[in-house]
Design a protein around this motif. Sequence first.
Motif, mmCIF file in Angstrom:
data_model
loop_
_atom_site.group_PDB
_atom_site.id
_atom_site.type_symbol
_atom_site.label_atom_id
_atom_site.label_comp_id
_atom_site.label_asym_id
_atom_site.label_seq_id
_atom_site.Cartn_x
_atom_site.Cartn_y
_atom_site.Cartn_z
ATOM 1 N N TYR A 18 52.933 -3.021 -74.202
ATOM 2 C CA TYR A 18 51.939 -3.092 -73.124
ATOM 3 C C TYR A 18 52.480 -3.823 -71.895
ATOM 4 O O TYR A 18 51.809 -3.908 -70.878
ATOM 5 N N PHE A 21 56.132 -7.206 -67.530
ATOM 6 C CA PHE A 21 56.780 -8.390 -66.941
ATOM 7 C C PHE A 21 58.276 -8.108 -66.820
ATOM 8 O O PHE A 21 58.816 -7.311 -67.591
ATOM 9 N N GLY A 57 58.094 -16.254 -68.602
ATOM 10 C CA GLY A 57 59.020 -15.156 -68.866
ATOM 11 C C GLY A 57 58.366 -13.804 -68.836
ATOM 12 O O GLY A 57 57.299 -13.646 -68.271
ATOM 13 N N GLY A 58 59.037 -12.918 -69.536
ATOM 14 C CA GLY A 58 60.113 -13.117 -70.492
ATOM 15 C C GLY A 58 59.796 -14.136 -71.598
ATOM 16 O O GLY A 58 58.655 -14.478 -71.831
ATOM 17 N N GLU A 86 57.024 -21.347 -72.204
ATOM 18 C CA GLU A 86 56.406 -20.247 -72.946
ATOM 19 C C GLU A 86 57.257 -19.922 -74.165
ATOM 20 O O GLU A 86 58.491 -19.847 -74.069
ATOM 21 N N ASN A 88 57.782 -17.488 -77.734
ATOM 22 C CA ASN A 88 57.457 -16.347 -78.578
ATOM 23 C C ASN A 88 57.682 -16.787 -80.030
ATOM 24 O O ASN A 88 58.738 -17.333 -80.349
ATOM 25 N N GLY A 111 52.831 -17.247 -77.336
ATOM 26 C CA GLY A 111 52.327 -15.871 -77.234
ATOM 27 C C GLY A 111 51.878 -15.371 -78.596
ATOM 28 O O GLY A 111 52.695 -14.962 -79.419
ATOM 29 N N GLN A 113 48.818 -13.258 -78.988
ATOM 30 C CA GLN A 113 48.239 -11.927 -78.670
ATOM 31 C C GLN A 113 47.122 -11.513 -79.618
ATOM 32 O O GLN A 113 46.045 -11.141 -79.186
ATOM 33 N N ARG A 125 54.778 -6.182 -81.268
ATOM 34 C CA ARG A 125 55.229 -7.562 -81.434
ATOM 35 C C ARG A 125 56.127 -7.633 -82.661
ATOM 36 O O ARG A 125 55.941 -6.877 -83.624
ATOM 37 N N ASP A 150 48.250 -17.849 -76.155
ATOM 38 C CA ASP A 150 47.937 -16.653 -75.350
ATOM 39 C C ASP A 150 47.435 -15.553 -76.260
ATOM 40 O O ASP A 150 48.132 -15.195 -77.220
ATOM 41 N N MET A 152 45.123 -11.567 -76.253
ATOM 42 C CA MET A 152 44.608 -10.465 -75.430
ATOM 43 C C MET A 152 43.398 -9.856 -76.130
ATOM 44 O O MET A 152 43.246 -9.998 -77.351
ATOM 45 N N ILE A 184 45.654 -4.964 -69.524
ATOM 46 C CA ILE A 184 45.864 -4.156 -68.311
ATOM 47 C C ILE A 184 46.819 -3.025 -68.708
ATOM 48 O O ILE A 184 47.875 -3.281 -69.294
HETATM 49 C C1 LIG Z 1 55.088 -13.629 -70.138
HETATM 50 S S1 LIG Z 1 54.041 -13.534 -71.459
HETATM 51 C C2 LIG Z 1 54.353 -15.097 -72.262
HETATM 52 C C3 LIG Z 1 54.730 -15.284 -73.667
HETATM 53 C C4 LIG Z 1 55.851 -14.554 -74.372
HETATM 54 N N1 LIG Z 1 56.595 -13.706 -73.497
HETATM 55 C C5 LIG Z 1 55.210 -13.750 -75.465
HETATM 56 O O1 LIG Z 1 54.698 -12.698 -75.151
HETATM 57 O O2 LIG Z 1 55.237 -14.206 -76.611
HETATM 58 C C6 LIG Z 1 52.491 -13.951 -70.735
HETATM 59 C C7 LIG Z 1 51.239 -13.370 -71.333
HETATM 60 O O3 LIG Z 1 50.749 -12.308 -70.535
HETATM 61 C C8 LIG Z 1 49.906 -11.507 -71.322
HETATM 62 N N2 LIG Z 1 50.159 -10.100 -70.990
HETATM 63 C C9 LIG Z 1 51.349 -9.477 -70.877
HETATM 64 N N3 LIG Z 1 51.169 -8.178 -70.549
HETATM 65 C C10 LIG Z 1 49.829 -7.977 -70.438
HETATM 66 C C11 LIG Z 1 49.016 -6.844 -70.120
HETATM 67 N N4 LIG Z 1 49.540 -5.645 -69.885
HETATM 68 N N5 LIG Z 1 47.667 -7.011 -70.075
HETATM 69 C C12 LIG Z 1 47.121 -8.223 -70.329
HETATM 70 N N6 LIG Z 1 47.841 -9.322 -70.638
HETATM 71 C C13 LIG Z 1 49.182 -9.206 -70.700
HETATM 72 C C14 LIG Z 1 50.198 -11.835 -72.777
HETATM 73 O O4 LIG Z 1 49.105 -12.512 -73.343
HETATM 74 C C15 LIG Z 1 51.392 -12.749 -72.693
HETATM 75 O O5 LIG Z 1 51.389 -13.745 -73.662
#
Ligand SMILES: C[S@@+](CC[C@H](N)C(=O)[O-])C[C@H]1O[C@@H](n2cnc3c(N)ncnc32)[C@H](O)[C@@H]1O
Length: 358
Positions: A18, A21, A57-58, A86, A88, A111, A113, A125, A150, A152, A184
């Motif tokens: 999804y 970034f 990040g990332g 941040e 993972n 993260g 989710q 994941r 974090d 979703m 999103i």
């Molecule tokens: C840069 S990531 C930080 C953590 C690490 N990269 C991880 O995912 O484990 C930031 C957060 O943005 C959220 N995120 C990323 N893509 C998304 C999307 N398409 N829609 C909604 N939230 C999103 C996720 O909850 C994610 O943990």
Amino acid sequence: MLSGMYIHIPFCLNKCNYCDFLSFKSNSDDREKYVEALIKEINMYPKFPLETVYFGGGTPSLLTSEQVHKILSNLNIQHGAEVTLEVNPKTVDLDKFKLFRENGINRVSIGIQSFDDKMLKVLGRLHSSSQGEEAFYLARKAGFDNISLDLMFSLPNQTISDLKADLDKLFSLKPEHFSIYSLIWEEGTDFFSKLEAGIYKETDNDLEASMYELIIEEAKKHGYIHYEISNFCLPGKRAIHNTKYWKNEEYLGIGIGASGYYNNIRYKNVLSISEYYDKISDNLKPILEEEFVDTEEKEIYEYILGLRIIPDGITPKGKYINLCENLLEKGFLLKKDSRYILSQKGVLMANDVFDKFI
Ligand SMILES: C[S@@+](CC[C@H](N)C(=O)[O-])C[C@H]1O[C@@H](n2cnc3c(N)ncnc32)[C@H](O)[C@@H]1O
Ligand code: SF4
């Protein structure tokens, strides 16, 4: 004075289905080279006394604690500063958490989710629900007393009871802070292709609103303050760094694709890693685009971002007083002394409210 710094670490073990970034796969040489470049970029700016540093990040937890230490030792970090990384769940163990802590990180954002194994697979994941939970406990064991998770929601085929199960697990862990984002559908992602192919469909608006209401209600029940559209915290545990964005304060953005706001200019760094290295080796700031923010725009940013901080809201001036009065009459805002804050209806329709200011 500017007092926050965001540092982008564009490496991930794997791309989640999804996510759009800026991130890609790397080996240890890539990461070492990138850290050296980050330090050069940091040294192109004055040594502001920093109250917050945020490694985003990332997957910043792919860095070693030595690399994190090296970066931090090039900064002027104030006593008591919030320094977030941040994480993972797939990239950490107890020793790594301990070393991050010994090397200056005092807040982690993990993260998670979802806590549903089937959903984690759909999301692409690499960790299971129990590995997500384990990462939280390991961070605690390593001494972190400021942990954010974090999550979703509004995910493909997710039901209200799936979400309730995620929330029950979340609250059983009692993190100081959590963010929960409505999915999103980002162009270019695997999810987006599946949406276009009719394999997935978007959550219907009513269901999404009911999910968001459930989150708000459950968070309140468990003692959390809904202090920003997607962010919740225990008393006194707001994310200090992100709050600087919402208060429209200036901050430096370092690294590929990072955004910053400095000397009345909003800027974005280059998106290509080779361009980034070229600029850095030429001793140039790796800026892709800049936009001067004039007084009028600054005021609009202040209102739109300020309203996001639900308990604080804004104190408008000039023509914006009439706009706020109008939104108050329509039930989108409430008045608290001279401040206007989002009402429950306003929170649910926040983007429509913000649009009125543009
Ligand atoms: C840069 S990531 C930080 C953590 C690490 N990269 C991880 O995912 O484990 C930031 C957060 O943005 C959220 N995120 C990323 N893509 C998304 C999307 N398409 N829609 C909604 N939230 C999103 C996720 O909850 C994610 O943990
Ligand atoms: S959600 Fe996090 S781990 Fe997944 S690809 Fe995006 S930045 Fe990387």
